[in-house]
Structure formats: structure tokens, C-alpha cells
Design an enzyme around this catalytic site. Sequence first.
Site, PDB file in Angstrom:
ATOM      1  N   GLU A   1      -0.258  -9.393  -0.387  1.00 36.67           N
ATOM      2  CA  GLU A   1      -1.391  -9.528   0.021  1.00 36.67           C
ATOM      3  C   GLU A   1      -2.261  -9.669  -1.329  1.00 36.67           C
ATOM      4  OE1 GLU A   1      -1.992  -6.512   3.135  1.00 36.67           O
ATOM      5  OE2 GLU A   1      -3.287  -8.041   4.014  1.00 36.67           O
TER       6      GLU A   1
ATOM      7  N   GLY B   1       0.705  -5.061   1.104  1.00 36.67           N
ATOM      8  CA  GLY B   1      -0.243  -5.132   0.288  1.00 36.67           C
ATOM      9  C   GLY B   1       0.012  -5.728  -0.969  1.00 36.67           C
TER      10      GLY B   1
ATOM     11  N   ALA C   1       0.898  -1.289   0.070  1.00 41.34           N
ATOM     12  CA  ALA C   1      -0.104  -0.112   0.063  1.00 41.34           C
ATOM     13  C   ALA C   1       0.909   1.244   0.189  1.00 41.34           C
ATOM     14  CB  ALA C   1      -0.943  -0.278   1.405  1.00 41.34           C
TER      15      ALA C   1
ATOM     16  N   GLU D   1       4.080  -4.921   7.943  1.00 38.32           N
ATOM     17  CA  GLU D   1       3.276  -3.801   8.545  1.00 38.32           C
ATOM     18  C   GLU D   1       3.689  -3.586  10.119  1.00 38.32           C
ATOM     19  OE1 GLU D   1       2.155  -6.128   6.306  1.00 38.32           O
ATOM     20  OE2 GLU D   1       0.804  -5.429   5.050  1.00 38.32           O
TER      21      GLU D   1
HETATM   22  N1  COA Z   1       4.673   3.345  -0.138  1.00 38.76           N
HETATM   23  C1  COA Z   1       4.849   4.685  -0.708  1.00 38.76           C
HETATM   24  N2  COA Z   1       6.263   5.322  -0.664  1.00 38.76           N
HETATM   25  C2  COA Z   1       7.117   4.137  -0.665  1.00 38.76           C
HETATM   26  C3  COA Z   1       6.758   2.811   0.187  1.00 38.76           C
HETATM   27  C4  COA Z   1       5.339   2.659   0.187  1.00 38.76           C
HETATM   28  N3  COA Z   1       4.861   1.237   0.774  1.00 38.76           N
HETATM   29  N4  COA Z   1       7.679   1.880   0.112  1.00 38.76           N
HETATM   30  C5  COA Z   1       8.745   2.803  -0.020  1.00 38.76           C
HETATM   31  N5  COA Z   1       8.420   4.154  -0.644  1.00 38.76           N
HETATM   32  C6  COA Z   1       9.136   5.202  -1.024  1.00 38.76           C
HETATM   33  C7  COA Z   1      10.089   5.731  -0.147  1.00 38.76           C
HETATM   34  O1  COA Z   1       9.549   6.574   0.910  1.00 38.76           O
HETATM   35  C8  COA Z   1      11.365   6.432  -0.999  1.00 38.76           C
HETATM   36  O2  COA Z   1      10.636   7.503  -1.330  1.00 38.76           O
HETATM   37  P1  COA Z   1      11.850   8.995  -1.541  1.00 38.76           P
HETATM   38  O3  COA Z   1      12.579   8.666  -2.645  1.00 38.76           O
HETATM   39  O4  COA Z   1      10.842   9.741  -1.919  1.00 38.76           O
HETATM   40  O5  COA Z   1      12.574   9.157  -0.256  1.00 38.76           O
HETATM   41  C9  COA Z   1      11.317   5.358  -2.002  1.00 38.76           C
HETATM   42  O6  COA Z   1      10.110   4.841  -2.034  1.00 38.76           O
HETATM   43  C10 COA Z   1      12.346   4.165  -2.055  1.00 38.76           C
HETATM   44  O7  COA Z   1      12.325   3.640  -0.827  1.00 38.76           O
HETATM   45  P2  COA Z   1      13.636   3.354  -0.039  1.00 38.76           P
HETATM   46  O8  COA Z   1      13.341   2.753   0.945  1.00 38.76           O
HETATM   47  O9  COA Z   1      14.641   4.533  -0.045  1.00 38.76           O
HETATM   48  O10 COA Z   1      14.335   2.193  -1.197  1.00 38.76           O
HETATM   49  P3  COA Z   1      15.102   1.150  -0.882  1.00 38.76           P
HETATM   50  O11 COA Z   1      15.201   0.512  -2.390  1.00 38.76           O
HETATM   51  O12 COA Z   1      15.964   1.059   0.154  1.00 38.76           O
HETATM   52  O13 COA Z   1      13.913   0.163  -0.381  1.00 38.76           O
HETATM   53  C11 COA Z   1      11.974  -0.959  -0.248  1.00 38.76           C
HETATM   54  C12 COA Z   1      12.684  -0.317  -1.230  1.00 38.76           C
HETATM   55  C13 COA Z   1      10.603  -1.485  -0.737  1.00 38.76           C
HETATM   56  C14 COA Z   1      12.376  -2.210   0.363  1.00 38.76           C
HETATM   57  C15 COA Z   1      11.691  -0.399   1.148  1.00 38.76           C
HETATM   58  O14 COA Z   1      11.171   1.079   0.799  1.00 38.76           O
HETATM   59  C16 COA Z   1      10.460  -0.760   2.185  1.00 38.76           C
HETATM   60  O15 COA Z   1      10.688  -1.643   2.931  1.00 38.76           O
HETATM   61  N6  COA Z   1       9.326  -0.050   2.059  1.00 38.76           N
HETATM   62  C17 COA Z   1       8.214  -0.287   3.071  1.00 38.76           C
HETATM   63  C18 COA Z   1       7.360  -1.290   2.666  1.00 38.76           C
HETATM   64  C19 COA Z   1       6.098  -1.503   3.619  1.00 38.76           C
HETATM   65  O16 COA Z   1       6.175  -1.374   4.731  1.00 38.76           O
HETATM   66  N7  COA Z   1       5.074  -1.884   2.790  1.00 38.76           N
HETATM   67  C20 COA Z   1       3.875  -2.007   3.770  1.00 38.76           C
HETATM   68  C21 COA Z   1       3.214  -0.863   3.337  1.00 38.76           C
HETATM   69  S1  COA Z   1       1.245  -1.587   3.832  1.00 38.76           S
END
Ligand code: COA
Length: 695
Positions: free
Chosen positions: A106, A103, A63, A126
Site C-alpha cells: 500500500e 501495508g 504493517a 490481509e
Molecule cells: N509484522 C510483524 N512481524 C512479522 C510480520 C509482520 N507483518 N511478518 C512476519 N513477521 C515476523 C514473523 O512473526 C517472524 O517472527 P519470529 O521470527 O519472531 O517468529 C519473522 O517475522 C519471520 O517471519 P516468517 O514468516 O517466519 O519468515 P518467512 O521468511 O517464512 O516469511 C513473510 C516472511 C514476510 C513472507 C511472511 O512472514 C508473511 O507472509 N508475513 C505476513 C505478512 C502480512 O500478512 N502482512 C500484512 C500485514 S498488514
Amino acid sequence: MKVRSFIEAGAARLIIDNPPVNALSLSKGVIASLTDMLQAVLDDAAVTHVTLEGAGGRFSAGADITDFDLPREQIEPTRNLLNLVTSARKPVIALITGEAFGGGLELALACHARISTPEARLGLPEINLGLLPGSGGTQRMPRLVGVASALDMMLTGKPISGADAHSLGLVYGVHEQDQLRHAADALAVRGLPPHLGRSAAAQCEELEHMREKHAGMLDRSLAARHIVACVEAAIDEPLDKGLRLEADYFDELMTSAQSRALRYAFLSERSVARLPGLEDVAGRRVTSVGVVGGGTMGSGIAAAAIEAGFNVILTDTSADMLARAETVISGIFDRDVAKGRITPGQARERMARLSLADDYSGFRDAELIVEAVFEDMAVKQAVLCALDSVVPPDCILASNTSTLDIDALAAATASPARVIGLHFFSPAHIMRLLEIVRGRATAPDVVATALAVAKRMRKVPVVAGVCDGFIGNRMFEEMLRQAYQLLEEGALPEQVDGALERFGMAMGPLKVMDLAGQDIGYKIRQRRMAEYPDRPYSIVPDILCEQGRLGQKAKAGFYDYPDGRKAVRSDAVDDMIRRISAERGIARRSICDDEIVERCIFALINEGAKIVEEGIAARPLDVDMVWLNGYGFPRDRGGPMFYADELGLPYVLARITSFGELTEGWAWKPASLLVTLADAGRSLASLNSASGATQ
Ligand code: COA
């Protein structure tokens, strides 16, 4: 277009294309497009089956976190999409590459089957945001992989590989990326695998075991407790009832204080590197890093830089130190191998990027050098001055000082614009915080380069101005002042540390000082007493030092350490504290946990606000990121500044003012920023918004 679709020999390919992480965004139309396109291909008689993919080698990170403040009815379309997937009469198969998180996973769980690459990462993180998987994850995951594996994934938030997901039965098969579509087409023709039910009795037993295994987490985290309750429903109740329970708990968590704090922490850790004023400044190119000094910090910095992909030249004038540094660094990578994080081949490749030298001749083409020599102004000035005359004019000179004035260090060189502080925390290859200290003359592109290098090292970089202690240690000193004073007034070490640990601090401040070495604080206090004789400090820690109780290294500090590490209450220290109170004519009183927490934490808040007010930290979120990533402040409270807003600034200010009546009242002068914001009905977080962080 955030979703693309095309039809290939009867198979409809739906590709989520929402860079950078293919978040399933409501506000950016990803969910709406996916729903419309899926409906269209399901209605198309020529389509036999559907594959869901993510563009750019990444399925979906879940999400969109920035949608989380939307009202409930606006997140309903996500659940409608999942219903459309599960009820589809044609096979819908998820092809997982890169991350399938939250998500995203999911959505894949709602599909009729999943196929992944072996190195894909599948996770339900989450919990890290104080939430539960709210799109069916708590119900579908245990049904598919069993209660124990599902709870491990949901309560730790840690992802598993595609290969492991295959052994758990979470994905049907693993294939290289270019084979995924072909494998999905073959599966659709062959027919989907049947789902095997699990015995409820065995699942209940697993649930009990998991309750014990994660007891600490369940104690602290509301999200964890709700996840377990949902999983219990997944064992006992029909799917639709479980899904309703999950949705209700999700709504409750979304507005919880813990989730607000954790979401703020997630977004702030990313916006902290986007410093206002530097948006359009390009950093310099850095491919290799020089490190001067082969001690503990130098070795840790070198290991962190190598791990981030830089070539490293490490110098020390002592051959013994160089040999020791090499052993320390290879030991770090060997431990990574032993823990299965890297292969022996990767460890060898890392060591091949390390060169050792006993002089600066290898620095003639250097781009960034970090000095990590003895913490002494004259020693460090001499090193920077010598480097200044050897390295190219655009090479950045960084000092790893934790206490010294960067402007004074820079003044020792002919080019102060290229001098910057990089305050790594020990152990440097593990601790995420990096304080980047910007001197008066430091050039903007030098700061931008430091931020980019830090990001590559996966650090959380916080830019600080020059002041005694920078952000973190300057605030910690105020917390310590209260902790020591509380001892004289009536508390004992276990009580002070215990209260703060129950509040959520990773370690009480007195234990922290035992770990760091009591002699460090001693020297700083002696300096302070000479500088500010009108600001009395508790004498408890000084007496402790004078008795040789220097902390863990002496197996005795505020506590005894019979095995060198585990703190055990010391009767001798408790008696000593009581004696000091008596000698100073202080009638000891009973002090409750709330007073300990308020005095120690509000001291942090007040000093943090002064740091923002003076411009040492650009925003309150910078202060919070220092405390979450370097000082063990509880993440689910967001950091001292965020926590102050949660309590309400008028309340915090009233308490700070009332503490001004205490013995060390001079230390409680309220920060003008707190007064101004409280008067105007504003929050500290309002100062963050210009930077794009939440709240
Ligand atoms: N929604 C919106 N934005 C997201 C996001 C999400 N679920 N996950 C990552 N982003 C954004 C970050 O804020 C970052 O934005 P920015 O460049 O403007 O700062 C960008 O995507 C890149 O993320 P970053 O974490 O810096 O890159 P990465 O390559 O090191 O890691 C992920 C990528 C996906 C592994 C990591 O971002 C992550 O674990 N995200 C969380 C996922 C999460 O919690 N999902 C559950 C939500 S229900």
C-alpha cells in the site's frame, strides 16, 4: 536506525531497515522515521526525486502485526505518511525487491510509480488475518489494475510476481536488483506515466463476476464482504470517500472474532516452534536425511526432505518398494513442474539428491534417520535397534509412528536419548503438521534439531509428550465418540458431518473416517474395549465394518462412494443406524445442529485441556496448532482452545458438566484445568503468554 537515508546525485534514497521483514512498525518508530525523513528530503531543494527501498533484499512485509492492538488514533500516523507520499510534489518511486506485502504494497501504491525485480512478490494478504488492506489498498489497487485483478489479490491473499505485476500495470517496469535505482532515476527524468481511467460499466460487470467466483468466501468471511463493499465504492465514489469507508471497515474488522482468531493463528504458528525451556539449546547439524521404508509415508517424507534442500538416502529391503518409491517421488516433483511451481531442471536437481539403497551401509555418516516401516512395535524396534548399531553416536533416530509408545521404541536401542517421534501426516509432503514426540529420555538438543529440521521443511512442528494418540488423535477420538453416539441417539451421518462442516470443519468426522479407512478405528476400538470394559462405545462403526463398509476404498462406508471419492447419502446406512437404536432400546429424538457442534467440539476442548494439564502439550497454543494444521479445524475460530476462551470457560464448563448426564457421561469428566481456570476467571490463553504468543 530503522530507516536510513542518503542523497546521491539529486536522488534521495530512503531505505527501510527493520529486520527480519521490514515491517512498517509504529511502536518501533519506522513510520515516524520514514515520515520525518521523507519530509526532510521533500523540503530539500537539492533533491529532485525520492526512491523508497527495503534493506536486505525485501521491500516490506507490511504493517507490524504486533501493533494491531493499538488504538485507532495511534495507527493514524501510517495514513498520514501515505498522504505525505501521494501529495509530494517530487516523484516518489518504490523499488520493490523480495516481498511487498500488505501495508508495504500500500505504501508502494501511494508512490507515484513502482519498479520491481521480476521475481519480487507483491500481495495484499490481509484477508488471511481477517482484515482488509486499510491503508488505501482497496481504493488504489482497483483504480490501477481493475476490479477483477484487485479482488483476486485481496480475496485470495496470494501474491503475484513482479513480472505478473508488470503485465497488470501494477509496476511500471521490471529490472534486475542492481538496475532498479538507475531505472528509477531515468523514469524521474523522463516523467511519470499518465494514469488511464477505466470504464465504470466494465468495472461493475467485473465486480458481479467476482462476487460469483468468490461466493463461498463471501459467505464465510466478514473481511471478504467488506473488501467487496470497498471496491464497489472505488468504482462509484471519489477517492477520499472510499478511503473513509475503508478506514471504518478496517476498525470494525480489527475487533472482529474472525480477525482475532486469524491473528492468533499467524503468531502461534511461529511461536509454536519456540518451546519453553529450549530457548538456549542449539540443534545438531543436519545436511542429509535417511528414510527407512519406501511405502507411502516413507516416500512422502523423502520428498518433503528433498524439497527442503536435504540429501536423502531411502532404504527398503524390497527392490520393488524402492522402485515404487522412486516413481512416487519423481511423480510428486513432476506434478510441481506441471503446475509451474518448479522448472524441469529443478526437478532433475531434486531427484539427483535422492539415493536408493537396500541396506544401511549408506548410513555410516548419517545425521538424522526417520523410520517409516510397518506400524508394529516389534518391527519398528528391530529397525531402530539395527540402525543404532550402524549409525554414528550423534545421529538422531526418529520414528514416524502414529500410535506406538516412543519410550518403548527407544528402550530397544542402547541410546534412548537420541530417539524421537516424528509423526508426519499423510500426504507427508503436503500436510503442514508435524507432531514431534518427545520421549522420557529424548535429549533436549534432539528436540531442538527436530524443530529446526521441521522449520526447514516449512512444517508447523508441535512438540507432544508420550501418550496414546499424542495430541491430535487422542482428541479426535473424543470427537468421534460423540459423533457415533449422536447417530445412536437420533442423528444421521449427513446431519452430523453437515453441522460440523457448517461450523467450519474442513470435513465432517464420519467422512474423515471413511477416507482413513473404517478398519483403522475398528482395531483401536477393539483394543480400547479390552482395556476399558467399563467405558461403552457406540457399536455403529463396528457394525459398519463388519458389513464390509470400510470407507472410500470399498466405495462404501458411512456414505456410498459411487465414483470412489464423492460421498453420497446411503439409505442402507441410515436404516442400519435406526435399527441399531431400536435394538438397543433407544428412543430416537430430533437433534439440532447446535447440540452436534457443542458435543463434538466441547469433547475436543475438554480433552485438549487434559492434554495441557498433563503436560503432553506445553501450552494451549500447541493444541490449537495441531488442530488448525492437521485436522481441518476452522482457522477463523483459532483452534479448540482459543474457541473455548471466546465462548468463555464458565459456559464451556457448564455445558461439559451437563453432558455428564448423557449415556456416555463417563467421557465428560471435566478437565481440572478448565475448572481451575474458570474458577480463577482466567483464560486458557493466559497460559500461552509466557511464550510470547498473543492473547
Ligand atoms: N509484522 C510483524 N512481524 C512479522 C510480520 C509482520 N507483518 N511478518 C512476519 N513477521 C515476523 C514473523 O512473526 C517472524 O517472527 P519470529 O521470527 O519472531 O517468529 C519473522 O517475522 C519471520 O517471519 P516468517 O514468516 O517466519 O519468515 P518467512 O521468511 O517464512 O516469511 C513473510 C516472511 C514476510 C513472507 C511472511 O512472514 C508473511 O507472509 N508475513 C505476513 C505478512 C502480512 O500478512 N502482512 C500484512 C500485514 S498488514
